[in-house]
Design a protein around this motif. Structure first.
Motif, PDB file in Angstrom:
ATOM      1  N   THR A 100       0.829  -1.202   0.000  1.00  0.00           N
ATOM      2  CA  THR A 100       0.000   0.000   0.000  1.00  0.00           C
ATOM      3  C   THR A 100       0.863   1.251   0.000  1.00  0.00           C
ATOM      4  N   GLY A 101       0.317   2.329  -0.507  1.00  0.00           N
ATOM      5  CA  GLY A 101       0.995   3.613  -0.430  1.00  0.00           C
ATOM      6  C   GLY A 101       1.124   4.133   0.983  1.00  0.00           C
ATOM      7  N   ASN A 102       0.412   3.524   1.925  1.00  0.00           N
ATOM      8  CA  ASN A 102       0.521   3.940   3.325  1.00  0.00           C
ATOM      9  C   ASN A 102       1.876   3.613   3.934  1.00  0.00           C
ATOM     10  N   VAL A 103       2.717   2.856   3.223  1.00  0.00           N
ATOM     11  CA  VAL A 103       4.044   2.533   3.770  1.00  0.00           C
ATOM     12  C   VAL A 103       4.965   3.740   3.789  1.00  0.00           C
ATOM     13  N   TYR A 104       4.648   4.783   3.039  1.00  0.00           N
ATOM     14  CA  TYR A 104       5.554   5.922   2.943  1.00  0.00           C
ATOM     15  C   TYR A 104       5.476   6.808   4.193  1.00  0.00           C
ATOM     16  N   ALA A 105       6.625   7.339   4.576  1.00  0.00           N
ATOM     17  CA  ALA A 105       6.707   8.184   5.762  1.00  0.00           C
ATOM     18  C   ALA A 105       6.348   9.635   5.476  1.00  0.00           C
ATOM     19  N   ASP A 106       6.304  10.024   4.211  1.00  0.00           N
ATOM     20  CA  ASP A 106       6.035  11.415   3.838  1.00  0.00           C
ATOM     21  C   ASP A 106       4.971  11.419   2.751  1.00  0.00           C
ATOM     22  N   HIS A 107       3.826  12.048   3.053  1.00  0.00           N
ATOM     23  CA  HIS A 107       2.732  12.131   2.082  1.00  0.00           C
ATOM     24  C   HIS A 107       2.486  13.566   1.617  1.00  0.00           C
ATOM     25  N   SER A 108       3.441  14.441   1.884  1.00  0.00           N
ATOM     26  CA  SER A 108       3.280  15.833   1.479  1.00  0.00           C
ATOM     27  C   SER A 108       3.815  16.095   0.073  1.00  0.00           C
ATOM     28  N   ARG A 109       4.648  15.192  -0.442  1.00  0.00           N
ATOM     29  CA  ARG A 109       5.270  15.419  -1.749  1.00  0.00           C
ATOM     30  C   ARG A 109       4.267  15.186  -2.874  1.00  0.00           C
ATOM     31  N   LEU A 110       4.335  16.032  -3.892  1.00  0.00           N
ATOM     32  CA  LEU A 110       3.460  15.885  -5.043  1.00  0.00           C
ATOM     33  C   LEU A 110       4.209  15.181  -6.176  1.00  0.00           C
ATOM     34  N   ALA A 111       3.449  14.438  -6.994  1.00  0.00           N
ATOM     35  CA  ALA A 111       4.009  13.740  -8.160  1.00  0.00           C
ATOM     36  C   ALA A 111       5.232  12.919  -7.773  1.00  0.00           C
ATOM     37  N   SER A 112       5.101  12.119  -6.721  1.00  0.00           N
ATOM     38  CA  SER A 112       6.228  11.372  -6.194  1.00  0.00           C
ATOM     39  C   SER A 112       6.266   9.951  -6.742  1.00  0.00           C
ATOM     40  N   ASN A 113       7.295   9.200  -6.334  1.00  0.00           N
ATOM     41  CA  ASN A 113       7.462   7.830  -6.823  1.00  0.00           C
ATOM     42  C   ASN A 113       7.927   6.926  -5.684  1.00  0.00           C
ATOM     43  N   GLU A 114       8.493   5.789  -6.037  1.00  0.00           N
ATOM     44  CA  GLU A 114       8.867   4.777  -5.051  1.00  0.00           C
ATOM     45  C   GLU A 114      10.078   5.154  -4.205  1.00  0.00           C
ATOM     46  N   SER A 115      10.690   6.300  -4.464  1.00  0.00           N
ATOM     47  CA  SER A 115      11.878   6.709  -3.723  1.00  0.00           C
ATOM     48  C   SER A 115      11.570   7.377  -2.390  1.00  0.00           C
ATOM     49  N   VAL A 116      10.296   7.641  -2.088  1.00  0.00           N
ATOM     50  CA  VAL A 116       9.940   8.278  -0.818  1.00  0.00           C
ATOM     51  C   VAL A 116      10.325   7.341   0.343  1.00  0.00           C
ATOM     52  N   PRO A 117      10.927   7.863   1.413  1.00  0.00           N
ATOM     53  CA  PRO A 117      11.309   7.004   2.556  1.00  0.00           C
ATOM     54  C   PRO A 117      10.105   6.289   3.166  1.00  0.00           C
ATOM     55  N   LEU A 118      10.379   5.120   3.740  1.00  0.00           N
ATOM     56  CA  LEU A 118       9.336   4.309   4.350  1.00  0.00           C
ATOM     57  C   LEU A 118       9.231   4.562   5.846  1.00  0.00           C
TER      58      LEU A 118
END
Length: 335
Positions: free
Chosen positions: A97-115
């Motif tokens: 799920t996308g809920n694994v990401y630690a930061d949800h403020s970034r727009l147009a992001s990808n799989e590189s967002v920290p967990l």
């Protein structure tokens, strides 16, 4: 292909099993059956993954699976599945799920967002640690099978037929059944909020194709980039709604007890917290490069609305505002 689906009676697992059978594969589902029955053409092994012997029938002597698809959110279940299936399965597809990401403020992001940090334990007690639990599940799969034998699909908002949460079905249903004067419908005043829906059938078909091709990697499996305004426009078109649309500011809605995202007394798909504004904006570019295709969102909303209509008499709606609440709020806004 001999495919094992861990689950297969609820929304996504059932769709995966149905897509695989339609593609001519030999499909087995291991499930308790509390969410219903498996699709026609599927071998059903009744099993409880919380038991030490829960996987015995699909891991015993002579067992071999070309691929496994798992949708669990419980780390203990996933760890047990990995340990017992790794010797007898070639490939593991895990739906995260996308809920694994630690930061949800970034727009147009990808799989590189920290967990997030993984959940410490085997059991997710409640949804407040859903993301952490799925991080732990991902780690267990990668550690057990190795990256080359694993596909992790970080799903976005899944909609369409079978969406028991009501998130994808409520808006076209509400526009088809307005309760305000002249057909008025209350909406959040945030049309540019990034939000996308992936049709459960499109996600399931892609997962099956990835299992066939032994595709490995980590992917954001999300719908085509869209906005809340775009989804509401599509929902109106599906419903044939031509009444007034009455937007209300986030602060006003909060003051009047309107909830966000999902659940009772909510306006679904709406998120006002700026720290979560990017939740629905992952591009999904890598998954599309790996073959994920998405049908027009209006088709998804149409099927979700039909599901809402079909279940209305026997299954209480779990999302959106009550009729009386919406009438009261519209009245306060002069409608």
């Amino acid at each position: 292909m001999r495919l094992l689906v861990l689950g297969g009676t609820a929304m996504l697992g059932r769709a995966v099993a149905a897509q695989a059978v339609a593609a001519g594969h030999d499909v087995t589902c291991l499930a308790r059956g509390v969410a219903g029955e498996v699709p026609d053409g599927v071998r059903w092994v009744r099993g409880d993954r919380d038991l030490a012997v829960g996987l015995a029938e699909v891991t015993g002597a002579g067992a071999h699976w070309d691929a496994v698809v798992d949708v669990s959110r419980q780390p203990g279940q996933v760890r047990r599945a990995v340990a017992e299936l790794e010797p007898v399965a070639d490939h593991f597809v895990f739906v995260s799920t996308g809920n694994v990401y630690a930061d949800h403020s970034r727009l147009a992001s990808n799989e590189s967002v920290p967990l997030l940090s993984p959940l410490d334990g085997d059991v997710m007690a409640d949804m407040t640690v859903y993301g952490e639990a799925k991080v732990a599940c991902e780690a267990a799969v990668l550690d057990g099978f190795g990256a080359e034998r694993v596909l992790i699909a970080r799903a976005g908002l899944i909609g369409g037929p079978g969406d028991a949460s009501g998130r994808s079905g409520w808006w076209p249903w509400r526009f088809a059944h307005p309760v305000g004067a002249g057909g008025a419908v209350l909406t959040p005043d945030d049309p540019t909020l990034p939000m996308a829906i992936i049709d459960v059938r499109d996600l399931a078909a892609w997962l099956v194709r990835c299992a066939e091709s032994r595709t490995g990697g980590v992917f954001d499996a999300v719908g085509s980039p869209d906005t809340l305004g775009g989804l509401l426009t599509a929902a109106r078109e599906v419903a044939g709604h031509d009444g007034p649309v009455v937007p209300a500011a986030a602060a006003w809605l909060a003051d009047h007890g309107v909830q966000e995202w999902m659940g009772n007394e909510s306006l679904p798909l709406w998120i006002s917290d700026e720290e979560w504004r990017g939740f629905g904006s992952h591009t999904g570019a890598a998954a599309r490069a790996a073959g994920l295709t998405c049908r027009p969102v209006a088709d998804t909303l149409r099927e979700a609305a039909a599901y809402e209509e079909g279940r209305e008499a026997t299954d209480p709606r779990r999302c959106g505002l009550r009729d009386e609440t919406e009438r009261e709020l519209l009245g306060l806004l002069g409608h």
